[in-house]
Structure formats: structure tokens, C-alpha cells
Design an enzyme around this catalytic site. Structure first.
Site, short mmCIF file in Angstrom:
data_model
loop_
_atom_site.label_atom_id
_atom_site.label_comp_id
_atom_site.label_asym_id
_atom_site.label_seq_id
_atom_site.Cartn_x
_atom_site.Cartn_y
_atom_site.Cartn_z
N LYS A 1 -6.72 -15.19 24.15
CA LYS A 1 -6.70 -15.79 22.81
C LYS A 1 -6.86 -17.30 22.94
CE LYS A 1 -3.79 -15.82 18.60
NZ LYS A 1 -2.46 -15.49 18.05
N SER B 1 -2.73 -12.88 13.71
CA SER B 1 -3.73 -13.87 14.00
C SER B 1 -4.58 -13.54 15.23
CB SER B 1 -3.07 -15.23 14.22
OG SER B 1 -2.24 -15.21 15.37
N SER C 1 1.60 -11.31 15.11
CA SER C 1 0.20 -11.61 15.42
C SER C 1 -0.40 -10.84 16.59
CB SER C 1 0.03 -13.11 15.68
OG SER C 1 0.01 -13.82 14.47
#
Lengths: 90, 477, 493
Positions: C80, C155, C179
Site C-alpha cells: 500500500k 482505504s 481499511s
């Protein structure tokens, strides 16, 4: 009502007038939503920050050169030698 | 001068940079100097994802100083974030302590004109220093070598009444910091900074007046002068019906005045909250006890001991104990020479004068403690006179070396041989026949003149007692 | 053959590479070609590593020389874009950091690399992880590989999409309020948020320091357990990382649940929950019961306050964490060549105002407001007090049960654009996930079925602090019984 303009100034954020308007309404509804929490009795309750019980480990006082000045400056938007350059601060 | 019906209320915030090897919350060097931005790390630069860690020695130094300031040490304190934007503050917040500082409720005893006074210490807390910005007309440059260096902020109670007390309090705190070896206490270089909160009120009034914070004060003399100026400024303001603004004013030592920073910044709203990157600062009481056990004798305790152990006057004891190195030097000389009062005199008068003139510290000069002790013994044994001793001292200051050697090579040994002294006395009396006659006809005051002449011809080597004795005998005849 | 490689899970790939049945280079090349094929449509990666093949060749070389390789040797992993990667652009999906190249790596990345993982690139996400749909990214929305009209969740949406679309065999994400778990849930993956303090946060762009935890997103429970073992453990660079020993979770997995008590809090099955989701959770409960577990009804009465206090605490911390983005040392600098800044305040405000997107600004304003003079006690302090009570509720609950079973999200994935204009509705999507972050307990989601319109639905397990093994075992039981790991997203078939 939240004074979005003054809060944005405190946070050093330029907002567009659309953002300002939208935030005012949205933040008010979020704050409204939070007001339900007032009903919870928190007398004598210690605020909780770190949610896990973790033992503090100190760092021993040993200096270490982890990067060069050149590396420190690598992402600088504006520089003069190895110093960061900004508008006049006085 | 302030008129009699006003009184000042003064409190000091002293920031002391702690002498750790690395920074308070990161591993980069906390040394002075360094090339531009050389002493930095992702943590002290506030790079994304960088996290603070707690320097054990920084905490230990905070506890040491807290104990020396007679504070309660909290075994659980909290680091908070003080949020504001400034280019020398990389993270947009300073890690500091807010409502739960590590040291609280202490005091410092000061001596002013021989009188003791106790100044309360509200708190002392750990925090990190900011970087440095330099100004170049239409831009500024930022160096973050000092960003993150540990600071102990020591906040006094508003117990201080005069500029002199304020300066003495600051000096005393500096002496303690240096005794403990936690800060070098250099105001000019900024390793110690004194911010002064000053307000005035009508004598007897209970309420505090509006407080003004004075910054940019880089000597103890300026602490006194800046506060003195500010008190007078505030009184004249109030007497002419003006209001005092709560503000920060900078001291300009060249003009000896304070002036407003005129920041258009809104009232600060620092939004303090506990730093979620750091756990509460928790340690065992045992650690505090261990640190307490290793505390050195502090200046005032030492001064008291010097009075009882060496029979020194209070003034001497206070002067000799201001600096730990001087006090240790004195004790060494006193013990080796066996004459504490003479040791004190030589150090306070001769040595300190030279140190002051040359701007040297006691560690930087050439006279070793054992040499000064030997000098005192040479006087006490009558080998040299006090006057000769000053010559020897000057040589020791300039070149170093043992006084016995200097006396020998320069031929300065005191002459106690009666025949030699009679010869000098005769020489002087025959060269000053007129004065001899005057003396004998009753002008007693001339005795000193003869002694001076004899010392001169003997190049100071004649034993003064013997000179007196022989001279008296010969003048009688 | 190529299809076969990208269909293999991480543990199998590492085993085959270790036995030299396939080369690490071949494996990486297969996943890389999948990225080349699909990324323009899915937008899962913001930056693709240009050295992933040479990283793989290095593994092959060491294997050929008989050198020791790590537990993840040759496994292509997506990172990420919240994790700093030395020499590889790290943006947090923000215009603010669009050119930022770190000179250091996050501890998680260092630990993955030390065990031989191949860093495939940096995945899309909501800007600064602020969002539940991956729609607030400066680099554009990411699509759900199961249906391109839907969000992958957020997210960590890009991480979920990357693994789901076989562009990497696993990913690491961050979870501040769900997330990791919610996008895993939306994309048919296993996603684990460990106990707060298990995994070092050093080098991860901070959103909310007391809530953020990194964790794995994988296709199987075993893979998740293995990655978690690698990235967990005390880090001297993160004071809030725990000194607890790291168990061998992957070796201790067991689907046998005899004696395990599974709590089901009534508050998690109230209004707003989609029928498909409810049915999926109930079916999971039946499976657990069949595996020997006992179901226990529970009450967590403070659940309804979790979302409001979460948003309060997260935005307060974020408002301060994001203060460092000022355009002085790095980050976006507004163009002052035409119009100079009148003063420092304008300098900051323009850099930040231009560098941050609207969602980020909205949250900074909310957090700044809630911390400001006169409001601190009513908002931040109050929220932190309720947070303690909420944690206490969980501590009590875990005296009655070993793990908690719940939905991961009230609904399956929603359509792109559907909720973006209503922040409050978007925030309420996090109702089942935020509690774990507030209480600091571990949580995970595991695939458990599909909706009527063929979108993935998972279930969530929560456990007591440091009891990851229990929830991994419960999830393992679901996985072993439902046998859904081989399902391939329709949109990429």
C-alpha cells in the site's frame, strides 16, 4: 455552527468557497452525530490513548548518523546549498 | 526609578539544553555545530512515517535536575503535542509536556547581599528544541541540526520581586545545571535561555497585573537590565493611564530597551493533546532513588560545609562554590597547603582576577592545585615573602611550573641571614643620611621609607621581620 | 501454465520456488504481466517497481548457490502506498506527496524484504487512507475486480484489487478503522488487522497514530498468518510496538474448534444490515458450531458510539499528524512565482490547500476544531473516555467468549460514486470495524460467500488483545469448509 474559515486558518488550509460551504453543513451534521455520545457517563474515567498495554522501552543515548545532509535535502522543493529555503520568516 | 507604590512580580522560564549524545526523540547527534543539516534523521526532519523514541539519558538528566531543584518526580508523566506552524518546527508540533510534567513543586534557595531567599519552582518538563532559521532579506534558510535536542524547561513561581533577584536566581540555576553536568549553561550560545515574565501592580494589591514575556536575553547582566527596563516601562504606561498588553517583547541589549514583536498571529491555540506516538513516560521509583544517590554535593551545601570545615567566611564560601571546578580546586589546594584561608584568598583574589581578564575557565589555566598549595607553604615556611610570592604567582600563571623551581632558578629565596640584612640596612642608612637625622629627631613616619628602600635594594628578598628588627636597632644608635 | 502460477497462493508459490520447481523470476514475470494487462482498467497500482524482476533474479541466484532464503522467498507482494519504500516513490495517494521518494523504508517493508518477498509496487488507496472506497485517491478511483462498476473498498482498495486480480499474490495494507478488513471483505480476500502494537508503524505514513495498524491481505488464512509472523514483533524505532513474543500462527492453524466459544453481539445484527450479509454470517455461525464451537449471545451496548468517537479521535490525531506536510522539507509547494506569498501563513495555507484533497481537508478541519481551545474536553477527551469504556466492554466480553463473529460491513461493495457526496453515510459503513481499532484488539475478515448480485461477502472475527491465533483458527475453519479460495473474479476472467 462551526466557523470553518477560522478553523481552516488555524490548520493553515486554503479552502475553495465550495469546500467552505460544503464543510460547514457536513461538519455540523458530524458534530451533531457526535452529540449522542454526551449521554455516556464518563465521570472518573481516565481517557484512553494507546489501547494496548505496552511496556515502554527507552532508547539508549547513542548517536548514529542515519543519513547524510544530501539525503536530508533530497525531496526539498527549494534549497540553498544544504539548507531549506522558505519565504522570509520575520 | 519606580515610585514606591508599585511592586513587580517576576517569574522565569529557563530552557536548558541537555548534554546528551543523541537527540531527545531520535538517534541523530545532539552536538553543537555540524555542517548544514548534517545532524538530522527522518525523525528530526519530520519525514512521513518517522516516529519518536525516548532517550533514556534525556529523562535521567531531567530527573537529576528535578531532584536538585527539590521537585517531586512523577513516575508517570505524559508527552503532549504543542501544535503550531513555523519553518523551524519540522512536524508542525513540538513534543513537550503539558498537564503532567516530570518534575513539579520544587524550590531554589538564592543568596543576595548575604541574605537567603527561597524561589518556588512550579515545574520542570522535558521537550525538544526547534531548528534555526536565518534571514536573508526576501527569503529565510532553515537548518535543523538543533531540531530535537533535549530541553528541560524550568518554570519558577512568580516569587521574584526585583531584577537582581531574577539574575541571581538564573545564576543559581545555571550553577546547579553545571554542577550536575546536565547543561553547560551558556546564555550567549543559547544552550541556556531565560524568558522572563514581568508584571507590576500597586503595592499590597493581591491581583496580578498583565504579564509581559521578555525574550532574547543572552546574559545574566541583561536579565537584570531587561527586567529593570520593563518594570519602568510598565509603571510609566500605567501612570499615564495606558493599558499593558499581554505580549512577548524582545530585549535589545545595544539600546537597552524591550520592543514588541508585533506579531499579527492570532492568540495562540496550541491544541495540546497527549502524543499518541509515545507511551506515557513511566518508570520505577527505584530509578529516581538511584539517581538521587548519585547526586553531587550542590553549591549551597558545599558552601555551608566550607564554612564549618575550613572556617571560611560566608562570602568566600559562596564565591568559591559557584563553579564545581573552582570549589574542587579550592579543596585540593586547602588540603595540600594546610592553610584554607590563604588558599581562599589566593584563588579569590589573584587567580580569579587572572581568569576574568583572560576569559579562561579554571580548567584551562596552567597553575595546578598542588603548585598553588606549594606556593602557600613557601610563604608559610618563610622561604619567600608575600611580595615575592606574587612575582612567583605571575610566573606560574604565565608559564606554569612548580613554585620551588621558580624561586630557585630566579634566585628569589628570602634572605634571613642577619649579616646580609645588616649590610643592606647600612647601605640604605648611609645613602639617606638626611632622613636618618630627621627620623632620629622624631619623624617616626620615615620608618616605612627605610623599609621600602631596603626591600628595593634586596630585590624583595629580605625577610621583612628581620629588616624591621635590624633597622630599629640601628636607628636607635 | 501462466494462469496456473497466478492462481497459486503464497505458501504454495514459496514452497515451489524453494524446491526450484519454478523460478522466482518466472513467478514475478507472470504477476507483472497481469499488472501490465489489467492495471490501466483497475488502477490498483500507483507505482510499479521497475526492479521487481531483478529482485526475483537475486532470489534465484541465492537458491542456486545454496544460500539461505527467507520465509517469503520469491513471493510477489504489493505494498500500500502508505508504506515508505527507500528509493521508490511513496505518495499516500496524495497530490501532496506525488513526487516524494523516501530515503528509508518502513520496518514492515524491511522485514518483508529480509524474508525474500518481491516488492511489486505501490498500491492505490484513499488519500492518506481517509476513505472507505478508494475514491479519494489523487490518482483516481480503483475498480473492484469482481465488478468494475463497484468500489474495491477502502482505504486499502488498491491492495485488495491487486491481490484479487492476481497482480500480486499478497499485499500489505493499513487499517485505522477497517481499511484492511472492509476492502478484503469487498474483494473476497483474507484481511487481518493485528492487535495494536503487534506491527511496527515506523515508516508508515501516519493517519491516526493510536488506531493505525498494518496487516496482510491474502487469498488464504495461512498466507495471512505467515505474513503476519514476518512483520510482527517489537521494533526499537516504534515505542508503541509491543515486546510480546510472536507465535507461529501459520504452523498452529487448526479448524477443529471444540471448546471454542463464539460470541455474537446483538448490536452487530441490528438495522441497516443487508439480508445477504446477515444470511452469510448466520451460515458461518452454523459452520463454526458444526466444527465444535459453542455460540454465545453477547451485548456490546457502546457499539453505536464507536463510529462517532472513532471519527473524532482519528480526525484529531490526523489534524496533527498531517501538520508536517507544509512544503518546506518535501511535498507540494504552490507556485509562488506569479504571486508571492504575502506572509508565512499564506505560504503554508496555499501549499497545504493545494496539496490536500477535499476529504483530507474536511477531516483536518474537523480534527483541528475538536482540539481547539474550549472544545477539547467536550470532544477529544470525552471520546477518549468512552474509548476506555468501549475497550472495557470487549475485555468483559472476552471473558465469556474466545472470538466474536460479526459482519465485516453492513453491505457488500457499493457502486463507484454512490456515497462519495455524503461523508456521514460513508463513515457509517465502518460501523463493524472501528471498534477493534478503538479497543486495540485484533480483527480480520475472511471470505464467506457472495451476494445475490455476485459480489463477495466476508465475515469478521475479533479476538482479545494478542489472541490472533484464536480468530485465525475460526477463520481457517470457515475457509476449510466453504472452499471458496479458488473463486476467480468474474470481471477478469
Amino acid at each position: 455552527m462551526i466557523n470553518v474559515q477560522s478553523v481552516a486558518h488555524l490548520a493553515r488550509l486554503t479552502l475553495s468557497s465550495d469546500e467552505e460551504k460544503a464543510f460547514e453543513a457536513q461538519l455540523s451534521s458530524i458534530v451533531q452525530h457526535f452529540s449522542e455520545v454526551e449521554a455516556v457517563n464518563t465521570a472518573n474515567v481516565e481517557p484512553l490513548i494507546t489501547p494496548t498495554d505496552i511496556t515502554l522501552v527507552f532508547r539508549e543515548d547513542k548517536k548514529l548518523a542515519v543519513q547524510t545532509a544530501e539525503e536530508a535535502m533530497k525531496n526539498a522543493p527549494e534549497r540553498s546549498g544544504n539548507l531549506f529555503k522558505v519565504p522570509p520568516v520575520v | 526609578m519606580p515610585s514606591n507604590n508599585w511592586e513587580a512580580v517576576i517569574g522565569l522560564e529557563i530552557h536548558a539544553q541537555l548534554l546528551t549524545e543523541s537527540k531527545m526523540f531520535s538517534v541523530d547527534s545532539a552536538s553543537f555545530g555540524g555542517a548544514d543539516n548534517e545532524y538530522t534523521s527522518p525523525v528530526s526532519l519530520g519525514m512521513p512515517g518517522a516516529l519518536p523514541t525516548i532517550n533514556r539519558r534525556g529523562v535521567e538528566f531531567g530527573i537529576r535536575m528535578g531532584l536538585a531543584l527539590n521537585c517531586n518526580i512523577r513516575t508517570r508523566s505524559v508527552f503532549s503535542r504543542k501544535n503550531y506552524f513555523y519553518p523551524d518546527l519540522p512536524k508542525g508540533y513540538q513534543i513537550s509536556q503539558f498537564d503532567e510534567p516530570i518534575c513539579e513543586k520544587g524550590y531554589v534557595d538564592i543568596y543576595l547581599d548575604g541574605k537567603p531567599k527561597r524561589i518556588g519552582v512550579t515545574r520542570a518538563h522535558l521537550e525538544e528544541d526547534a531548528g534555526k532559521s536565518t534571514h536573508h532579506g526576501d527569503y529565510s534558510l532553515i537548518n535543523l541540526n538543533r531540531a530535537g535536542v533535549p530541553l528541560l524547561e524550568i518554570v519558577s513561581e512568580p516569587d521574584i520581586k526585583t531584577p537582581q533577584e531574577a539574575a541571581e536566581y538564573a545564576r543559581t540555576v545555571r550553577n546547579i545545571l553545571r554542577y550536575l553536568g546536565v547543561c553547560d549553561g551558556n546564555l550567549e550560545e543559547g544552550s541556556m535561555r531565560c524568558d522572563c515574565n514581568v508584571s507590576v501592580r500597586k503595592t499590597g494589591e493581591k491581583k496580578f497585573g498583565t504579564k509581559v514575556e521578555l525574550k532574547n536575553i543572552n546574559s545574566f547582566r541583561f536579565v537584570e537590565k531587561a527586567i529593570d527596563y520593563e518594570i519602568n516601562r510598565q509603571i510609566s504606561c500605567l501612570e499615564s493611564g495606558e493599558r499593558i498588553l499581554q505580549e512577548t517583547r524582545l530585549y535589545d541589549s545595544t539600546k537597552n530597551r524591550t520592543y514588541s514583536m508585533r506579531s499579527k498571529e492570532e492568540a495562540h491555540d496550541y491544541r495540546y493533546f497527549p502524543d499518541p506516538d509515545l507511551l506515557p513516560l513511566v518508570f520505577e521509583q527505584k530509578w529516581v532513588d538511584e539517581i538521587r544517590a548519585t547526586l553531587p554535593e550542590l553549591p549551597l551545601e558545599k558552601a555551608k560545609r566550607f564554612q564549618t570545615q575550613y572556617g571560611l567566611p560566608e562570602y568566600d564560601a559562596l564565591v568559591l562554590t559557584q563553579e564545581r571546578a573552582v570549589a574542587e580546586y579550592f579543596e585540593n589546594v586547602a588540603k595540600l597547603s594546610g592553610n584554607a584561608k590563604a588558599s581562599s584568598n589566593w584563588i579569590m583574589v589573584e587567580l580569579m582576577r587572572e581568569l576574568k581578564e583572560s576569559e579562561k575557565s579554571i580548567e584551562e589555566q596552567k597553575i595546578r592545585g598542588e603548585d598553588l598549595a606549594e606556593l602557600i607553604q613557601l610563604i608559610d615556611k618563610g622561604t619567600i615573602s608575600g611580595k615575592i610570592a606574587k612575582t612567583v604567582f605571575a610566573e606560574m600563571w604565565a608559564q606554569g611550573g612548580r613554585p620551588a623551581d621558580i624561586v630557585k632558578t630566579k634566585g628569589l629565596v628570602q634572605v634571613t641571614d642577619r649579616a646580609a640584612i645588616e649590610k643592606w640596612v647600612d647601605e640604605v642608612m648611609s645613602a639617606s643620611a638626611n632622613q636618618v637625622n630627621e627620623y632620629r629627631s622624631g619623624k617616626d613616619k620615615l620608618f616605612g621609607f627605610f623599609v621600602g628602600q631596603i626591600m628595593k635594594v634586596s630585590r624583595g628578598q629580605a625577610n621583612p621581620d628581620l629588616v624591621n628588627q635590624v633597622l630599629k636597632e640601628k636607628l636607635k644608635k | 501454465m501462466s494462469k496456473n502460477i497466478t492462481e497459486l497462493d503464497l505458501s504454495t508459490l514459496v514452497e515451489k520456488i524453494g524446491k526450484k520447481e519454478i523460478s522466482a523470476e518466472k513467478v514475478t514475470a507472470e504477476f507483472k504481466s497481469q499488472i501490465e494487462k489489467l492495471n490501466t482498467r483497475i488502477n490498483a497500482f500507483i507505482t510499479v517497481s521497475d526492479d521487481c524482476l531483478s529482485q526475483a533474479k537475486e532470489i534465484d541466484r541465492r537458491l542456486a548457490n545454496g544460500e539461505k532464503v527467507g520465509r517469503l522467498a520469491g513471493a510477489p507482494i504489493a505494498i500500500k502506498d502508505m508504506f515508505c519504500t527507500k528509493g521508490l516513490r511513496t505518495t499516500a495517494a496524495s497530490k501532496m506527496l506525488r513526487n516524494f521518494v523516501p530515503t528509508y523504508s518502513a520496518t514492515v517493508v524491511e522485514r518483508l524484504r529480509a524474508e525474500g518477498a518481491i516488492v511489486m509496487g505501490k498500491t492505490n488507496q484513499d488519500e492518506f487512507a481517509m476513505g472507505s472506497s478508494n475514491e479519494t485517491s489523487h490518482f483516481g478511483a480503483c475498480r473492484n475486480p469482481w465488478n468494475f462498476d463497484y468500489v474495491p473498498g477502502g482505504s486499502s482498495g488498491g491492495s485488495a484489487a491487486a491481490v484479487s486480480a492476481r497482480m500480486s499474490c499478497a499485499a500489505v495494507g493499513t487499517d485505522t478503522g477497517g481499511s484492511i478488513r472492509q476492502p478484503a471483505n469487498f474483494c473476497h480476500l483474507v484481511g487481518v488487522k493485528p492487535t495494536y502494537g503487534r506491527v511496527s508503524r515506523y515508516g508508515i505514513v501516519a493517519f491516526a497514530s493510536s488506531l493505525d495498524q498494518a496487516g496482510p491481505m491474502t487469498r488464504t488464512v495461512r498466507d495471512a498468518a505467515l505474513i503476519l509472523e514476518v512483520i510482527s514483533g517489537h521494533d526499537e524505532k516504534d515505542t508503541t510496538s509491543a515486546t510480546k513474543d510472536v507465535p507461529k500462527w501459520s504452523e498452529n492453524l487448526s479448524a477443529q474448534l471444540r471448546g471454542m466459544k463464539i460470541g455474537m453481539p446483538v448490536e452487530y445484527f441490528n438495522h441497516g444490515i443487508a439480508d445477504d450479509v446477515r444470511a452469510t454470517v448466520m451460515r458461518a455461525a452454523d459452520i463454526l458450531k458444526a466444527q465444535g464451537a459453542e455460540l454465545v449471545e453477547l451485548s456490546l451496548p457502546l457499539t453505536k458510539f464507536a463510529v462517532p468517537i472513532y471519527y473524532l479521535i482519528a480526525t484529531c490525531e490526523a489534524s496533527s499528524n498531517l501538520a508536517r506536510y507544509d512544503g518546506v522539507r518535501y511535498g507540494h509547494r504552490a507556485d509562488f512565482s506569479k504571486q508571492a506569498a504575502a506572509d508565512l501563513e499564506e505560504f503554508y495555507s496555499r501549499n497545504r490547500g493545494e496539496g490536500f484533497g477535499s476529504e483530507v481537508k474536511r477531516r483536518i478541519v474537523l480534527g483541528t476544531y475538536a482540539l481547539s481551545s474550549g472544545y477539547y474536553d467536550a470532544y477529544y477527551k470525552k471520546a477518549c473516555q468512552v474509548r476506555r469504556l468501549l475497550r472495557q466492554d470487549f475485555i468483559e466480553a472476552f471473558k465469556k467468549c474466545d472470538v466474536i463473529l460479526s459482519p465485516a460491513s453492513p453491505t457488500p461493495a457499493f457502486k463507484i460514486g454512490e456515497r462519495i457526496d455524503n461523508p456521514l453515510e460513508m463513515y457509517l459503513n465502518d460501523i463493524y470495524t472501528t471498534s477493534a481499532n478503538l479497543a486495540g484488539i485484533p480483527g480480520m475478515s475472511v471470505p464467506a460467500g457472495f451476494s445475490h448480485n455476485k459480489l463477495p461477502i466476508g465475515v469478521q472475527f475479533l479476538a482479545a488483545h494478542f489472541e490472533e491465533q484464536k480468530m485465525l483458527n475460526a477463520a481457517f475453519a470457515i475457509e476449510q469448509n466453504l472452499k471458496l479460495t479458488a473463486e476467480v473474479p468474474y470481471a477478469i476472467q
